[in-house]
Write an enzyme that holds these catalytic residues in place. Structure first.
Site, PDB file in Angstrom:
ATOM      1  N   GLU A 128      -0.040  -0.809  -2.701  1.00 38.42           N
ATOM      2  CA  GLU A 128       0.732  -1.346  -1.580  1.00 38.42           C
ATOM      3  C   GLU A 128       1.412  -2.638  -2.028  1.00 38.42           C
ATOM      4  O   GLU A 128       0.784  -3.704  -1.998  1.00 38.42           O
ATOM      5  CB  GLU A 128      -0.187  -1.631  -0.387  1.00 38.42           C
ATOM      6  CG  GLU A 128      -0.890  -0.409   0.150  1.00 38.42           C
ATOM      7  CD  GLU A 128      -1.253  -0.544   1.618  1.00 38.42           C
ATOM      8  OE1 GLU A 128      -0.933   0.376   2.371  1.00 38.42           O
ATOM      9  OE2 GLU A 128      -1.810  -1.584   2.020  1.00 38.42           O
ATOM     10  N   ASN A 154      -3.624   3.395   8.686  1.00 33.29           N
ATOM     11  CA  ASN A 154      -4.368   2.153   8.860  1.00 33.29           C
ATOM     12  C   ASN A 154      -3.876   1.523  10.164  1.00 33.29           C
ATOM     13  O   ASN A 154      -2.749   1.038  10.230  1.00 33.29           O
ATOM     14  CB  ASN A 154      -4.095   1.240   7.647  1.00 33.29           C
ATOM     15  CG  ASN A 154      -4.717  -0.135   7.811  1.00 33.29           C
ATOM     16  OD1 ASN A 154      -5.459  -0.383   8.760  1.00 33.29           O
ATOM     17  ND2 ASN A 154      -4.407  -1.033   6.881  1.00 33.29           N
TER      18      ASN A 154
HETATM   19  P1  13P Z   1       3.309  -0.563   7.073  1.00 36.04           P
HETATM   20  O1  13P Z   1       3.359   0.939   6.936  1.00 36.04           O
HETATM   21  O2  13P Z   1       3.365  -1.037   8.486  1.00 36.04           O
HETATM   22  O3  13P Z   1       4.306  -1.242   6.173  1.00 36.04           O
HETATM   23  O4  13P Z   1       1.845  -1.020   6.548  1.00 36.04           O
HETATM   24  C1  13P Z   1       1.395  -0.570   5.329  1.00 36.04           C
HETATM   25  C2  13P Z   1      -0.034  -0.914   5.182  1.00 36.04           C
HETATM   26  O5  13P Z   1      -0.385  -2.062   5.036  1.00 36.04           O
HETATM   27  C3  13P Z   1      -1.015   0.178   5.250  1.00 36.04           C
HETATM   28  O6  13P Z   1      -2.283  -0.265   4.868  1.00 36.04           O
END
Ligand code: 13P
Length: 255
Positions: free
Chosen positions: A169, A11
């Site tokens: 997440e 992402n």
């Molecule tokens: P990070 O890997 O930067 O913690 O972000 C995770 C995320 O929100 C992916 O959608």
């Protein structure tokens, strides 16, 4: 019975111009030609979709968008429809990311509508769920996830959802460097799979991919992927660099 092909998704959030995104995507395509054990997806900003598609088309790398609007067309200034994403080359769309819930008024109800629009257009929805630090500390993790999953999927039948991907997440692990331990993530993934089993039956719950997201890095991907119910990752920061994302894609499966 393990039939789930891992999905490693990047992402890119609000990073990279179209030219920068195209360059990173082109490098990634070259780095992952041998990575046949996993599906790979990157989600650049809307303005970079067309230029990224030009370099990933025909490669191992698929493309997704970071959001969509549920109406097909109309006077909705600033919005992008599912059909527009398909025409730009997207196969996936991320829905309900915690940043959208936190800053842009996304609710379980809007997530629900967006899932319908994605399915109807043939896009694979990657639906994000996760608790905040306060919710975890006050013992509400499972009830929060229960509500996000059930309200997000309300009204859909199992036959609508064959391409559904859920991404767990935990909000406290996003961009903070604080990864959930693999045991913490596994516990929640198992819970989500059991919720899906209650709603849609065992066969579907066993086939559906559940990704983990939140500070995934080359150093922690293997341990996460060794867990029974972790079927891939949704990677933010570490997906912006083709080299580090490729190292994540090349995780060693220990299952
Ligand atoms: P990070 O890997 O930067 O913690 O972000 C995770 C995320 O929100 C992916 O959608």
């Amino acid at each position: 019975m393990e039939t789930r092909t891992p999905l490693i998704a990047g992402n890119w959030k609000m990073y990279k111009t179209a030219a920068e995104a195209r360059e990173t995507a082109a490098q990634l395509v070259n780095l992952v030609t041998d990575a046949d054990g996993a599906d790979i997806m990157i989600a650049p900003a809307f303005t970079a979709l067309e230029s990224v598609f030009m370099v990933i088309s025909g490669s191992r790398v698929s493309m997704g968008a970071q959001d969509l609007f549920w109406e097909k067309e109309g006077a909705y200034t600033g919005q992008i429809s599912a059909e527009m994403l398909v025409a730009a080359g997207c196969q996936y769309v991320i829905i309900g990311h915690s940043e959208r819930r936190q800053y842009f008024g996304e609710t379980d109800d809007t997530v629900n509508k967006k899932i319908g629009a994605a399915i109807e257009a043939g896009l694979k929805p990657v639906v994000c769920v996760g608790e905040t630090e306060h919710e975890r500390e006050s013992g509400q993790t499972f009830s929060v996830l229960d509500k996000q999953v059930k309200m997000g999927l309300k009204g859909y039948f199992v036959e609508d959802l064959s391409d559904l991907v859920i991404a767990y997440e935990p909000v406290w692990a996003i961009g903070t460097g604080k990864t959930a331990t693999e045991e913490q993530a596994q516990e929640v993934h198992h819970y989500i799979r059991s919720l899906i089993e209650d709603l849609y039956g065992n066969a579907f719950s066993e086939s559906m991919r559940i990704l983990y997201g939140g500070s995934v890095k080359p150093a922690n991907i293997s341990a996460l992927m060794a867990m029974a119910d972790i079927d891939g990752a949704l990677v933010g920061g570490a997906s912006l660099d083709s080299e580090s994302f490729s190292r994540i894609v090349h995780f060693k499966i220990k299952k």
